[in-house]
Write an enzyme that holds these catalytic residues in place. Structure first.
Site, mmCIF file in Angstrom:
data_model
loop_
_atom_site.group_PDB
_atom_site.id
_atom_site.type_symbol
_atom_site.label_atom_id
_atom_site.label_comp_id
_atom_site.label_asym_id
_atom_site.label_seq_id
_atom_site.Cartn_x
_atom_site.Cartn_y
_atom_site.Cartn_z
ATOM 1 N N ASP A 19 0.803 -1.743 -0.377
ATOM 2 C CA ASP A 19 -0.019 0.099 0.108
ATOM 3 C C ASP A 19 0.588 1.328 0.058
ATOM 4 O O ASP A 19 1.846 0.947 0.384
ATOM 5 C CB ASP A 19 -1.063 0.178 1.234
ATOM 6 C CG ASP A 19 -1.433 1.340 1.666
ATOM 7 O OD1 ASP A 19 -2.562 1.706 0.328
ATOM 8 O OD2 ASP A 19 -1.748 1.763 2.217
ATOM 9 N N SER A 20 0.134 2.983 -0.060
ATOM 10 C CA SER A 20 1.072 3.830 0.171
ATOM 11 C C SER A 20 1.718 3.897 1.229
ATOM 12 O O SER A 20 2.472 4.792 1.625
ATOM 13 C CB SER A 20 -0.298 4.804 -0.221
ATOM 14 O OG SER A 20 -1.076 5.046 0.126
ATOM 15 N N GLU B 31 -2.230 8.346 8.300
ATOM 16 C CA GLU B 31 -1.592 8.461 8.292
ATOM 17 C C GLU B 31 -0.191 8.831 9.767
ATOM 18 O O GLU B 31 0.344 8.424 9.974
ATOM 19 C CB GLU B 31 -0.219 8.580 6.534
ATOM 20 C CG GLU B 31 0.513 7.799 7.015
ATOM 21 C CD GLU B 31 0.365 6.435 5.919
ATOM 22 O OE1 GLU B 31 1.685 5.779 6.327
ATOM 23 O OE2 GLU B 31 -0.679 6.377 5.365
ATOM 24 N N CYS C 56 -11.218 2.550 0.134
ATOM 25 C CA CYS C 56 -9.677 3.197 0.832
ATOM 26 C C CYS C 56 -9.295 2.740 1.530
ATOM 27 O O CYS C 56 -9.995 2.139 2.956
ATOM 28 C CB CYS C 56 -9.512 4.773 1.303
ATOM 29 S SG CYS C 56 -7.626 4.730 1.015
ATOM 30 N N CYS D 250 -4.223 -1.803 -1.475
ATOM 31 C CA CYS D 250 -4.172 0.070 -1.529
ATOM 32 C C CYS D 250 -5.311 -0.164 -2.563
ATOM 33 O O CYS D 250 -5.417 -1.253 -4.033
ATOM 34 C CB CYS D 250 -3.633 -0.184 -1.957
ATOM 35 S SG CYS D 250 -3.615 2.085 -3.330
ATOM 36 N N HIS E 285 -7.494 2.528 4.410
ATOM 37 C CA HIS E 285 -7.113 3.764 5.214
ATOM 38 C C HIS E 285 -8.158 3.657 6.013
ATOM 39 O O HIS E 285 -8.014 3.945 7.116
ATOM 40 C CB HIS E 285 -6.027 5.152 4.654
ATOM 41 C CG HIS E 285 -4.323 4.711 4.326
ATOM 42 N ND1 HIS E 285 -4.200 4.263 3.255
ATOM 43 C CD2 HIS E 285 -4.109 5.236 5.173
ATOM 44 C CE1 HIS E 285 -2.974 4.493 3.044
ATOM 45 N NE2 HIS E 285 -2.244 5.342 3.952
HETATM 46 N N1 DGL Z 1 -5.056 3.082 0.775
HETATM 47 C C1 DGL Z 1 -5.053 3.245 -0.251
HETATM 48 C C2 DGL Z 1 -6.324 3.592 -1.090
HETATM 49 O O1 DGL Z 1 -6.846 2.235 -0.855
HETATM 50 C C3 DGL Z 1 -4.824 4.819 -0.823
HETATM 51 C C4 DGL Z 1 -4.059 6.202 -0.576
HETATM 52 C C5 DGL Z 1 -3.613 7.133 -0.771
HETATM 53 O O2 DGL Z 1 -3.901 7.750 -1.737
HETATM 54 O O3 DGL Z 1 -1.681 7.312 -0.379
HETATM 55 O O4 DGL Z 1 -6.668 3.771 -2.541
#
Ligand code: DGL
Length: 266
Positions: free
Chosen positions: A12-13, A154, A186, A75, A188
Site C-alpha cells: 500500500d502507499s 497516516e 480506500c 490499496c 486507510h
Molecule cells: N490506501 C490507498 C487506497 O486504498 C490510498 C491512499 C493514498 O492516497 O495513498 O486507495
C-alpha cells in the site's frame, strides 16, 4: 509452484493495507505476511495512474524477490491503476486487488443512495467506471475523494477533532441527500471506522471489503494447495520512508509487536 510456508506479500502507499493484513490474519492465522508501505511516496490517490503503475511494478518485483507466493495489492488506488498491468507481467502469480464495494453497497441500500469514500485516483479509473456500469444502474452513488484524510490517518490522527470535522464535511451532505450505506473504497479508511460510525449513526451500513478479500485469498491458496500450516508464522514489514508512526499504527491494528525495516527505496 510455491511452498505453502512462503509468505503472502501485501503493499500500500502506507499504513492502509494493514487493515487488509489484519483481515487476512484473522481468516488465515497460520500465514506469514510480508508488507511493504510506500510511506516515502504517499499519497497515491492524487498522483497520475502511470506513476502508480511504475511504483506498483517495482514493489511487486521486490515482494516476489523475497519469495512471496501471492500478492495482495492492498490499496484501491494502486489496484485501479496497476492490477491489469501486474497480472500481465506475472501471469503465473496469483494477484488479488481491492475495489470499492459498489456491488455490496447497491445490495445493502434501502434508500437507493450509497456514499462512496475513495481517492481521486480510484474515482478517475476505468475500473471504477466499469463497477458503476455493472452494479450501480439502479442506485445513486454519492462520491467524495476525502481530500486530506489519508494524510491525517497516516499521521496517527484516527480520532482527533480535525479528522472528525473532515468526516462530518464528507458524510453529512451524503446523509442529507439520503445515503444510508457507505462504502470504504480506500484501505486507510477502516482506521476511522469508529468515527464514521459515530457520525453516520447505528443504522447506517458501512462496508469494508477487507474480509471478502481475505476469503478470496483463502480460496486461491486452497485451489493451489498452498495454504500454510505453520505453527509459528513470521511477519516482516518494510517501508520506504523513515517514520516512527508506522510501527505504532501497525501494532495498534494487528495487536502484536512488529519490527519495521525503514528507508527501503525501490
Ligand atoms: N490506501 C490507498 C487506497 O486504498 C490510498 C491512499 C493514498 O492516497 O495513498 O486507495
Amino acid at each position: 509452484m510455491s511452498k505453502p510456508s512462503q509468505p503472502i506479500g501485501l503493499f500500500d502507499s502506507g499504513i492502509g493495507g494493514l487493515t487488509v493484513a489484519y483481515a487476512i490474519l484473522q481468516q488465515l492465522p497460520a500465514e506469514s505476511i510480508l508488507y511493504f508501505g510506500d510511506t516515502a511516496r504517499i499519497p497515491y490517490g492524487t498522483k497520475p495512474a502511470e506513476t502508480i503503475r511504475q511504483y506498483s511494478e517495482s514493489i511487486t518485483r521486490f515482494l516476489l524477490s523475497k519469495g512471496c507466493k501471492l500478492i495482495v495489492v492492498a490499496c484501491n488506488t494502486a489496484s485501479a491503476a496497476a492490477l491489469t498491468h501486474l497480472r500481465q507481467l506475472w501471469p503465473d502469480v496469483p494477484i488479488v486487488g481491492m475495489e470499492p464495494a459498489v456491488k455490496p453497497g447497491a445490495i445493502a441500500t434501502r434508500s437507493g443512495k450509497v456514499g462512496v469514500l475513495a481517492t481521486a485516483g480510484t474515482f478517475k479509473s476505468q475500473r471504477y467506471a466499469s463497477l458503476m456500469h455493472r452494479f450501480a444502474k439502479s442506485v445513486e452513488l454519492l462520491e467524495n475523494p476525502c481530500l486530506g484524510l489519508v494524510e491525517l490517518i497516516e499521521a496517527g490522527e484516527v480520532d482527533g477533532p480535525r479528522t472528525e470535522e473532515l468526516l462530518r464535511d464528507v458524510l453529512t451532505p451524503m446523509q442529507a441527500a439520503g445515503a444510508d450505506t457507505f462504502v470504504l473504497g480506500c484501505t486507510h479508511y477502516p482506521f476511522v471506522l469508529p468515527l464514521i460510525r459515530k457520525i453516520a449513526g447505528p443504522e447506517a451500513a458501512i462496508i469494508n471489503p477487507a474480509p471478502a478479500v481475505a476469503r478470496q485469498v483463502e480460496r486461491l491458496l486452497l485451489e493451489r494447495d498452498e495454504l500454510s500450516h505453520e505453527a509459528l508464522p513470521r511477519h516482516r514489514f518494510f517501508i520506504s520512508g523513515q517514520d516512527g508512526k508506522f510501527k505504532k499504527m501497525a501494532e495498534l491494528i494487528l495487536g502484536f509487536e512488529v519490527e519495521v525495516e525503514e528507508g527501503i527505496l525501490l
